[in-house]
Each structure stands twice: as structure tokens, then as C-alpha cells.
Design an enzyme around this catalytic site. Structure first.
Site, PDB file in Angstrom:
ATOM      1  N   ILE A   1       0.826  -1.212   0.000  1.00  0.00           N
ATOM      2  CA  ILE A   1       0.000   0.000   0.000  1.00  0.00           C
ATOM      3  C   ILE A   1       0.851   1.248   0.000  1.00  0.00           C
ATOM      4  CG2 ILE A   1      -2.223  -0.778   0.837  1.00  0.00           C
ATOM      5  CD1 ILE A   1      -1.361  -0.264   3.643  1.00  0.00           C
TER       6      ILE A   1
ATOM      7  N   GLY B   1       6.983   3.696   1.789  1.00  0.00           N
ATOM      8  CA  GLY B   1       7.355   4.934   2.483  1.00  0.00           C
ATOM      9  C   GLY B   1       8.854   5.097   2.461  1.00  0.00           C
TER      10      GLY B   1
ATOM     11  N   GLU C   1      10.618   5.158   5.073  1.00  0.00           N
ATOM     12  CA  GLU C   1      11.155   4.408   6.189  1.00  0.00           C
ATOM     13  C   GLU C   1      10.927   2.910   6.000  1.00  0.00           C
ATOM     14  OE1 GLU C   1      11.735   5.948   9.649  1.00  0.00           O
ATOM     15  OE2 GLU C   1      12.464   3.960  10.046  1.00  0.00           O
TER      16      GLU C   1
ATOM     17  N   ASP D   1       6.438  12.995  13.572  1.00  0.00           N
ATOM     18  CA  ASP D   1       6.123  13.253  12.162  1.00  0.00           C
ATOM     19  C   ASP D   1       4.621  13.444  11.986  1.00  0.00           C
ATOM     20  OD1 ASP D   1       6.488  13.613   9.453  1.00  0.00           O
ATOM     21  OD2 ASP D   1       6.624  11.476   8.989  1.00  0.00           O
TER      22      ASP D   1
END
Lengths: 336, 225
Positions: B14, B17, B19, B130
Site C-alpha cells: 500500500i 514509504g 522508512e 512526524d
């Protein structure tokens, strides 16, 4: 259209001349102030600029085979930068503008680094990673301005690297044959040891002051090899920059990264960027070393873009702005 | 890891990212997100392993603590430090970012709710690290905070200030046209939990943090005052 641009925000007094069609760049002459020890002393730099300015301007015109009358406008970097340095460029530009009756065009130095990068690399709508002695900014063009998505909370990367190598006695000079002393020292680490030093990323921001303090303390303890500290410091600092850049890419969905500013010249940093970009399937574009550092061409080019969008300033109102942030400058030509 | 019981649904990436990779799948029959912190080729391998396992451990512990305290965060299902893996509840919903961009009615109320959640989280000694509107999923009117990848335990005003500063900066860059309304709603929600005094303290800290950045016009004005 031909524009003459003047750069004098920090260590370089540069004059560039550009026109609005290939080959674009007609002249690029620079005088770089190199301190004997320590960092840039703004007053010393500005005195040096004053001595060099007439020669640099004359040489630029001569190398382009032009006279002042051929020039359509004078662009000048009014900020951000060091006050005494900026004032030399601004004074010279105002004088030229008034004496030769040429329009004066205000240019933001940070925007100029980006625009010259876009011109030379062909980047269209990149995530911008602006790394230099005075700036560490992750930005992207959104609605009329370069908006800042991440930056340093304290020291810029270049300043951090310079301060570290200076404090441990490796500099000046800070850069030898295109390689920063920190990279050079790090390459000497045989074991590539990662010492216990802090890695600080906060959201899309980085912070280097804690790393600097801890690294210097470690060096002074005498318990570790200097090259291992260099290696760790370099790995942590570069990784942090790449990590926030990667976050910026994930957040903005941009398909290319443009590396601009003096620190972009580091080949180690570039190869790390390329590794990250390959992972994400985006392109990395790097301003070649020649135009990565401060120069007059980038000011002239940005001035040309601005002038075409009607941006000029009356000489008597052309104040320098030491803290003119990237995202405070209008960029009406920026739509990709 | 022990093999989870797959029930039909095929794994689907999905998000890739910065990270971690997020994979939507099932875990013991429940819709789940597999968050894997993949090795980064640009990092020294030892530094890479250190960062991945430290962050996986901290993130798992924080999600778990907040969930047990009743905050709207995903439930924790499974953790493997050596693989950098966390399996957690999949929160189905819209990103707050998209809802604000679509100007759905009551988006300010959602931001106000978010302010409450963040105030409660800070009260529990956790900073997110974040907070952006893309890290908030709205399910049945409740803003779920996700991605605790950079979260940490801290009660220090400095860290709380940075947390709020990051949120404001994200709003300024993402929702610049409604930023004043969004920021105001956030602080209203925050104050309803933490009190006006605390909000004042945090705002002052945020101001100080912003003035630390380079080339800030306001800093000179402050000095000249």
C-alpha cells in the site's frame, strides 16, 4: 535578451552573463575569497570583493565580447547571505543600473541555485535538495513558490562538515581536489567502524549540533581513531540527509531529485543518493561541480526568468535581505 | 517469523514509504498492515541494522502503550526486531490530508479532534515525530494517528514543541490556503485537554524553535526589539 548577474552572498564575487537562447551562458567570471585560517570573515571577504569587483565585471564583458550597452538588465543576489558581502554586490549593481540606465532585478540566492540546476540538468519538477555551507533545505515547487518540506533545525550540513574538520585540525583547506576533508578522512577508516554517536532525524528535519558536540568529545577523549570518527560522522550525516530526502519524495510524490549547492559536489553523497533513487525508481540530477558552488551565472539566469515576468526593483529600494528565506521569494515562472 | 494464517487475500503493497514498506494483508484473519523496515543500500550496514531494530522496538512499544491507554492508534499484532517487522491493525478510512483538500464539511472538527488526541498522547509522554495530515486516517469520524516510525518517549517541552512545529510546518506546506483555520482548530482541541496555559507554553516554544532556523526574518526583528 541579455542579463548580467552579480553574486556576492558569501565567499564568491561572481559575474555571469546569460541570454535567453542556447548556448545561454555567455560569461562566467569569479573571484573566490579563501581565508588563511578559520571560516569566512564577512568584513575581510567584502574588502576582497571591493578590490576584485571592477576586474571581474570587465573580464565578464570582455569574455562575452559585449559592452554594457548590449545588456538588457542587471540582476543581483540581494539575499540570503552575509550582510557586508551582500552590500558590495548590491552597491555595484545599483551603480551599474543607474549609470547605464538598465533595469535592476532582485534575485534570491537560494532560488538561483535551483534555477541554474534546472537549466543545466533539465530537471522539470524535482524535489530539491539544497546543500551548502549555509543551507540545508528540502523543497519543492508548489503554487508559486519553492516550499520547504524539511530543513536543518540547527547547523547546515556544509557548516557542520567544515566545523568538524576544522576543530580536529584537518582544515583549512576544506576541500582538496574536489573532495571534502571529511570524506577524505572517512575513506581512511579501514574497519569502517560505526561508533556510538547520535543520529537525529525529526520528521523531515535534521539536526547536526548534537552530533558535532558528541563527535568532538569522542575525538578529544583520545580513545578512538580519528578516521573511525570521520567515517561514523560522515555516514550518520549523509544518511540523515538521504533519509529526509526520501521522506520528502514519499510525501510529495515527485519523480526526480535535484541536488544543488556546494556540498552536492561530494561524489560519496551523490552515490548514496543514486542508491536511494534507484530504490524508489526516481531520477537523480546533480548540478555539475562547476555550477554547484556560488556563481554569477545562476544569478543572471534567474534574473532573466524574473525579468521576463516583470520583476524589477527601483535601485533606491534594492535593500539587501540577509535572511531572505527560499519560501519567501515569489517564483511566477516556476510552473512545470 | 512464525507463519501467519493467511485467509485468502493476497498481500498488497500500500505504500513504499521512506522508512518502510507497508503491505496490506491479513493476520489471523484480521485485516492487517505489515510494516517492514527494509535495509537501505545507502546506509552503512551496521548503522542500518542499528537504526532498523531500534526504531522497530520503539515503535512497537509506543503503539502498544497508546492503544492500552485508549487512544485511536492501530492495535499491535506481532513484532520481529531482527526482520524490522511490525504487524498491526489496518485502519480503513480516508487520509485527513485528502479530506481537508476536498474541503469535506466538518474538516476543522476533525483537526480539533486530532488536537485532542495529540494532547492526550503528549500527556502520556509520547511524541510522534512526524505529525502530518497524511499520517492521520479518519475512520467513522475518529482521527487515527498512524506511522509512529519516528516516535519516542519524552516529556520535554523541547520535543513536544518540535512535534507541534512539525505539524504546523506540514500544514503550511500542504494546506497553505486554509492553514490558519487548521492550525487554530488544532490548538483548540489541544487546549481542551491540556489547558490554555500549556498551549501558551508550547506556542512560545514553537516560536523559539522556528527562530532557530537560518535566515529567519523574525529573528532580527526580535533582536532589534
Amino acid at each position: 535578451m541579455i542579463i548580467l548577474g552579480i553574486e556576492s552572498t558569501a565567499h564568491t564575487f561572481g559575474v555571469g552573463i546569460v541570454k535567453d537562447e542556447p548556448e545561454y551562458i555567455l560569461a562566467d567570471v569569479r573571484a573566490k575569497y579563501v581565508p588563511e585560517k578559520g571560516g569566512i570573515h564577512p568584513r575581510e571577504a567584502s574588502l576582497y570583493f571591493m578590490r576584485e569587483a571592477p576586474r571581474v565585471i570587465a573580464e565578464a564583458l570582455q569574455s562575452a565580447g559585449l559592452r554594457m550597452n548590449d545588456v538588457d538588465g542587471i540582476a543581483v543576489a540581494l539575499g540570503p547571505g552575509m550582510g557586508p558581502c551582500l552590500r558590495v554586490g548590491a552597491t555595484v549593481a545599483r551603480a551599474l543600473s543607474v549609470y547605464f540606465n538598465k533595469p535592476l532585478i532582485p534575485v534570491n540566492h537560494a532560488v538561483a541555485h535551483i534555477e541554474i540546476g534546472k537549466l543545466i540538468t533539465g530537471a522539470k519538477d524535482p524535489l530539491i535538495v539544497y546543500l551548502s555551507g549555509g543551507n540545508t533545505i528540502i523543497a519543492a515547487f508548489v503554487a508559486g513558490r519553492y516550499r520547504i518540506f524539511g530543513e536543518t533545525l540547527d547547523m547546515p550540513l556544509g557548516n557542520f562538515m567544515d566545523t568538524f574538520v576544522r576543530e580536529v585540525g584537518l582544515a583549512p583547506p576544506y576541500v582538496v581536489k574536489g573532495m571534502h576533508q571529511l570524506d577524505k578522512c572517512a575513506e581512511e577508516s579501514k574497519e569502517k567502524k560505526i561508533l556510538n554517536l547520535p543520529y537525529v532525524v525529526k520528521g523531515q528535519d535534521v539536526s547536526f549540533s548534537g552530533l558535532l558536540t558528541a563527535a568532538l568529545r569522542l575525538v578529544r577523549s583520545g580513545k578512538v581513531k580519528l578516521e573511525d570518527v570521520c567515517y561514523t560522522v560522515r555516514e550518520i550525516a549523509y544518511s540523515a540527509i538521504i533519509e529526509v530526502s526520501e521522506r520528502g519524495l514519499a510525501h510529495t510524490g515527485k519523480k526526480e531529485v535535484l541536488l544543488v549547492g556546494g556540498v552536492a559536489a561530494s561524489s560519496v553523497l551523490r552515490s548514496k543518493f543514486e542508491a536511494m533513487a534507484a530504490l524508489r525508481g526516481v531520477d537523480v540530477k546533480v548540478v555539475p561541480p562547476k555550477y554547484a558552488g556560488d556563481n554569477g551565472v545562476m544569478i543572471a539566469w534567474t534574473g532573466l526568468l524574473a525579468f521576463k515576468h516583470g520583476i524589477t526593483v527601483e535601485p533606491e529600494r534594492a535593500y539587501v535581505r540577509q535572511r531572505w528565506k527560499l519560501d519567501q521569494a515569489d517564483v511566477p515562472w516556476g510552473d512545470p | 517469523m512464525t507463519k501467519p494464517m493467511y485467509r485468502g487475500e493476497t498481500p498488497k503493497i500500500i505504500a513504499l514509504g521512506a522508512e518502510a514498506a507497508l503491505i496490506k494483508h491479513t493476520f489471523l484473519g484480521m485485516p492487517a498492515v505489515y510494516k517492514v523496515r527494509l535495509p537501505k543500500p545507502y546506509r552503512d550496514p551496521k548503522l542500518d541494522l542499528r537504526l532498523r531494530s531500534e526504531r522497530t522496538a520503539t515503535e512497537a512499544k509506543i503503539i502498544h502503550d497508546l492503544r492500552l491507554a485508549g487512544l485511536p492508534v492501530p492495535a499491535l499484532y506481532y513484532v520481529s526486531l531482527s526482520e524490522g517487522l511490525i504487524v498491526m491493525e489496518y485502519v480503513e478510512g480516508d487520509l485527513l490530508r485528502d479530506l481537508i483538500n476536498r474541503r469535506v464539511s466538518g474538516y476543522a472538527d476533525l483537526v480539533r479532534e486530532l488536537g485532542k488526541v495529540i494532547a492526550l498522547m503528549h500527556g502520556l509522554g509520547v511524541v510522534h515525530g512526524d505529525i502530518t495530515t497524511s499520517n492521520v486516517v479518519v475512520r467513522e469520524g475518529t482521527p487515527y494517528v498512524i506511522d509512529f516510525g519516528l516516535a519516542k518517549y519524552s516529556n520535554e517541552l523541547e520535543d513536544v514543541g518540535v512535534d507541534v512545529h512539525l505539524f504546523i510546518r506540514a500544514v503550511e506546506s500542504t494546506h497553505y490556503d486554509v492553514m490558519e483555520e487548521v492550525i487554530m482548530a488544532f490548538f483548540e482541541g489541544y487546549a481542551s485537554i491540556a489547558g490554555e496555559e500549556r498551549v501558551k507554553e508550547i506556542k512560545e516554544k514553537v516560536r523559539e524553535i522556528r527562530l532557530r532556523g537560518r535566515y529567519v526574518e523574525e529573528r532580527r526583528q526580535k533582536r532589534n526589539k
